[in-house]
Design a protein around this motif. Structure first.
Motif, PDB file in Angstrom:
ATOM      1  N   ARG A 299     -47.120  18.634  29.101  1.00 34.83           N
ATOM      2  CA  ARG A 299     -47.584  17.499  28.292  1.00 34.83           C
ATOM      3  C   ARG A 299     -46.623  16.315  28.387  1.00 34.83           C
ATOM      4  O   ARG A 299     -46.373  15.610  27.414  1.00 34.83           O
ATOM      5  CB  ARG A 299     -47.789  17.920  26.836  1.00 34.83           C
ATOM      6  CG  ARG A 299     -48.934  18.911  26.663  1.00 34.83           C
ATOM      7  CD  ARG A 299     -49.188  19.249  25.219  1.00 34.83           C
ATOM      8  NE  ARG A 299     -50.423  20.020  25.070  1.00 34.83           N
ATOM      9  CZ  ARG A 299     -50.896  20.468  23.910  1.00 34.83           C
ATOM     10  NH1 ARG A 299     -50.241  20.214  22.798  1.00 34.83           N
ATOM     11  NH2 ARG A 299     -52.016  21.153  23.863  1.00 34.83           N
ATOM     12  N   LYS A 300     -46.130  16.096  29.587  1.00 36.78           N
ATOM     13  CA  LYS A 300     -45.219  14.975  29.830  1.00 36.78           C
ATOM     14  C   LYS A 300     -45.593  14.260  31.125  1.00 36.78           C
ATOM     15  O   LYS A 300     -46.126  14.875  32.056  1.00 36.78           O
ATOM     16  CB  LYS A 300     -43.768  15.453  29.929  1.00 36.78           C
ATOM     17  CG  LYS A 300     -43.173  15.978  28.632  1.00 36.78           C
ATOM     18  CD  LYS A 300     -41.738  16.429  28.848  1.00 36.78           C
ATOM     19  CE  LYS A 300     -41.065  16.823  27.531  1.00 36.78           C
ATOM     20  NZ  LYS A 300     -41.704  17.989  26.900  1.00 36.78           N
ATOM     21  N   VAL A 301     -45.303  12.965  31.158  1.00 31.71           N
ATOM     22  CA  VAL A 301     -45.320  12.199  32.404  1.00 31.71           C
ATOM     23  C   VAL A 301     -43.859  11.992  32.786  1.00 31.71           C
ATOM     24  O   VAL A 301     -43.097  11.355  32.050  1.00 31.71           O
ATOM     25  CB  VAL A 301     -46.026  10.841  32.238  1.00 31.71           C
ATOM     26  CG1 VAL A 301     -45.964  10.046  33.543  1.00 31.71           C
ATOM     27  CG2 VAL A 301     -47.483  11.042  31.811  1.00 31.71           C
ATOM     28  N   VAL A 302     -43.480  12.557  33.930  1.00 31.95           N
ATOM     29  CA  VAL A 302     -42.085  12.534  34.364  1.00 31.95           C
ATOM     30  C   VAL A 302     -41.900  11.478  35.447  1.00 31.95           C
ATOM     31  O   VAL A 302     -42.761  11.277  36.306  1.00 31.95           O
ATOM     32  CB  VAL A 302     -41.662  13.924  34.887  1.00 31.95           C
ATOM     33  CG1 VAL A 302     -40.239  13.898  35.412  1.00 31.95           C
ATOM     34  CG2 VAL A 302     -41.792  14.958  33.775  1.00 31.95           C
ATOM     35  N   ARG A 303     -40.766  10.809  35.395  1.00 29.89           N
ATOM     36  CA  ARG A 303     -40.422   9.762  36.358  1.00 29.89           C
ATOM     37  C   ARG A 303     -39.566  10.350  37.482  1.00 29.89           C
ATOM     38  O   ARG A 303     -38.634  11.110  37.237  1.00 29.89           O
ATOM     39  CB  ARG A 303     -39.659   8.645  35.643  1.00 29.89           C
ATOM     40  CG  ARG A 303     -39.361   7.415  36.463  1.00 29.89           C
ATOM     41  CD  ARG A 303     -38.450   6.457  35.706  1.00 29.89           C
ATOM     42  NE  ARG A 303     -38.983   6.056  34.405  1.00 29.89           N
ATOM     43  CZ  ARG A 303     -38.523   6.501  33.241  1.00 29.89           C
ATOM     44  NH1 ARG A 303     -37.521   7.376  33.187  1.00 29.89           N
ATOM     45  NH2 ARG A 303     -39.053   6.080  32.110  1.00 29.89           N
ATOM     46  N   HIS A 304     -39.904   9.985  38.735  1.00 30.35           N
ATOM     47  CA  HIS A 304     -39.102  10.370  39.897  1.00 30.35           C
ATOM     48  C   HIS A 304     -38.775   9.118  40.705  1.00 30.35           C
ATOM     49  O   HIS A 304     -39.589   8.188  40.783  1.00 30.35           O
ATOM     50  CB  HIS A 304     -39.858  11.330  40.825  1.00 30.35           C
ATOM     51  CG  HIS A 304     -40.201  12.648  40.221  1.00 30.35           C
ATOM     52  ND1 HIS A 304     -39.401  13.759  40.346  1.00 30.35           N
ATOM     53  CD2 HIS A 304     -41.278  13.041  39.492  1.00 30.35           C
ATOM     54  CE1 HIS A 304     -39.967  14.781  39.728  1.00 30.35           C
ATOM     55  NE2 HIS A 304     -41.106  14.366  39.204  1.00 30.35           N
TER      56      HIS A 304
END
Length: 325
Positions: free
Chosen positions: A190-195
Motif C-alpha cells: 500500500r505504498k508508492v515507492v520512489r526509485h
C-alpha cells in the motif's frame, strides 16, 4: 475533495470478459484510433487471456479480440501503429493486432518459478526502454517472489532492478534535478515507492516512499501520470462497497486531491487519461476477479470499463515503444 461519478463505457455480456481487464492504452490499428487493453485471464484457473481493441470513433466496427499464447500482463503500443509489445507469462512478444500474428519470444525473464508471471509495465520516456514487474499468483506476502525488471528493445536485454516484491503494479516516470525517477507500486505494501532509475547503468536505487496509501480503502493497483506532479491510483477493493474508487494524489505532498467512483464495481484495476475532442477523459478498467457469487450479484458492473470527465486541460502525450522487429 471533488468526487466525480464515472459511467459504464463498455459492458460485457460474457462473464469471462469481465474477469481481469487491465492496462488500457491508445493504439492505432489500420489507421483507426482504438482503446486497447488486456484481459489477463478468462477465469480463476485459466492459463490464457486476450488482447482487445475497441474503436470509439467507429460505431460500426467490431472490437478486435486476439487470443494470447498465455496470460498477458501488459500490452504497450509500438511506434507506427498496429503492433504492441506484450508481456505474456514469462516472455516478451510482439503482437500485430491488425493481422493477429505473434512474434517469437524477444526475451524471457530469468525466473522459472511456476508461481510468477509478468504483470504491469510502463514505457520509459523516449520509448527505448520499458520497466515491468511480475506477480506471485498466490500473493504470498512472506515469500516475496515477484521482481522488477528493465527491458531494452534495442538489444532485447532484461535486467533485474529490484527483488522481493509480491505484486508489481502501477508505474509512473518523472524527472527532477537529479535525473529520472520511477514511482512504483507493490500492491500489498500500500505504498508508492520512489526509485532513481539509470537506464544506461540498468539500475534502480530506492529513494524513499512517495505515497503512503495505508489509510485508503482497498489496495493500490494501476497508476497513471497526470502531467502536473500528480498521479491517479486505482484501488482494488476486495470488500463490498457501493462503488470503486480511483484517487488523484500529489506526489509532492501526498495529499488526496480528487476521486472518481465506479458504481457497482469495487475492484478498479487501472486508470488511463486520454485527450478526446470533447476534453480529457479518464478510462477506468475494473474486474470481477475473485468475487464470490453473492458479492457478484451485489456488484452488477463488476468488470465493466468506465469513462469519466475530468477538469484537465491536457494530459501527457502517449509514449510508444521503439521496437524494430
Amino acid at each position: 475533495m471533488r468526487s466525480t461519478e464515472a459511467i459504464v463505457y463498455i459492458d460485457f455480456i460474457e462473464e469471462e470478459d469481465r474477469f481481469l481487464p487491465e492496462g488500457p492504452r491508445w493504439l492505432t490499428v489500420g489507421g483507426k484510433a482504438g482503446l486497447a487493453w488486456v484481459n489477463i485471464q478468462l477465469n480463476s484457473s485459466a492459463k490464457n487471456g486476450e488482447l482487445r481493441v475497441h474503436f470509439p470513433d467507429d460505431q460500426f466496427a467490431e472490437d478486435l479480440i486476439e487470443p494470447c499464447p498465455g496470460r498477458p500482463g501488459f500490452a504497450l503500443p509500438i511506434a507506427g501503429g498496429n503492433r504492441m509489445l506484450v508481456g505474456v507469462d514469462k516472455q516478451l512478444r510482439v503482437c500485430d493486432v491488425a493481422n493477429g500474428k505473434w512474434s517469437d519470444p524477444l526475451a524471457t525473464i530469468p525466473d522459472d518459478n511456476p508461481r510468477t508471471i509478468i504483470n504491469d509495465a510502463e514505457i520509459v520516456p523516449g520509448g527505448r526502454a520499458v520497466v515491468f514487474g511480475t506477480k506471485d499468483t498466490q500473493f504470498d506476502e512472506e515469500a516475496k517472489l515477484a521482481q522488477l525488471y528493465l527491458y531494452t528493445p534495442e538489444d532485447n536485454r532484461i535486467s533485474l532492478l529490484a527483488a522481493k516484491q509480491v505484486c508489481s503494479n502501477g508505474k509512473v516516470f518523472a524527472t527532477d534535478d537529479r535525473g529520472l525517477v520511477l514511482y512504483d507500486i507493490d500492491t500489498p505494501t500500500r505504498k508508492v515507492v520512489r526509485h532513481r532509475l539509470d537506464v544506461a547503468a540498468r539500475t534502480a536505487v530506492p529513494d524513499g516512499v512517495a505515497l503512503d496509501l495505508s489509510n485508503q480503502a482497498g489496495f493500490p493497483d494501476g497508476m497513471c501520470d497526470c502531467g502536473d506532479g500528480s498521479v491517479i491510483v486505482a484501488f482494488f477493493n476486495p470488500d463490498f462497497v457501493e462503488a470503486g474508487r480511483a484517487v488523484r494524489f500529489s506526489l509532492a505532498t501526498g495529499a488526496a486531491l480528487e476521486e472518481w467512483t465506479t458504481p457497482g464495481s469495487p475492484r478498479v484495476t487501472c486508470p488511463f487519461l486520454v485527450k478526446r475532442p470533447n476534453g480529457v477523459k479518464l478510462i477506468l478498467t475494473t474486474a470481477s476477479e475473485g468475487m464470490p457469487a453473492d458479492l457478484r450479484v451485489k456488484c452488477p458492473n463488476a468488470g465493466c470499463i468506465f469513462v469519466a470527465s475530468t477538469e484537465f486541460a491536457d494530459c501527457p502525450v502517449p509514449e510508444f515503444v521503439a521496437v524494430g522487429v
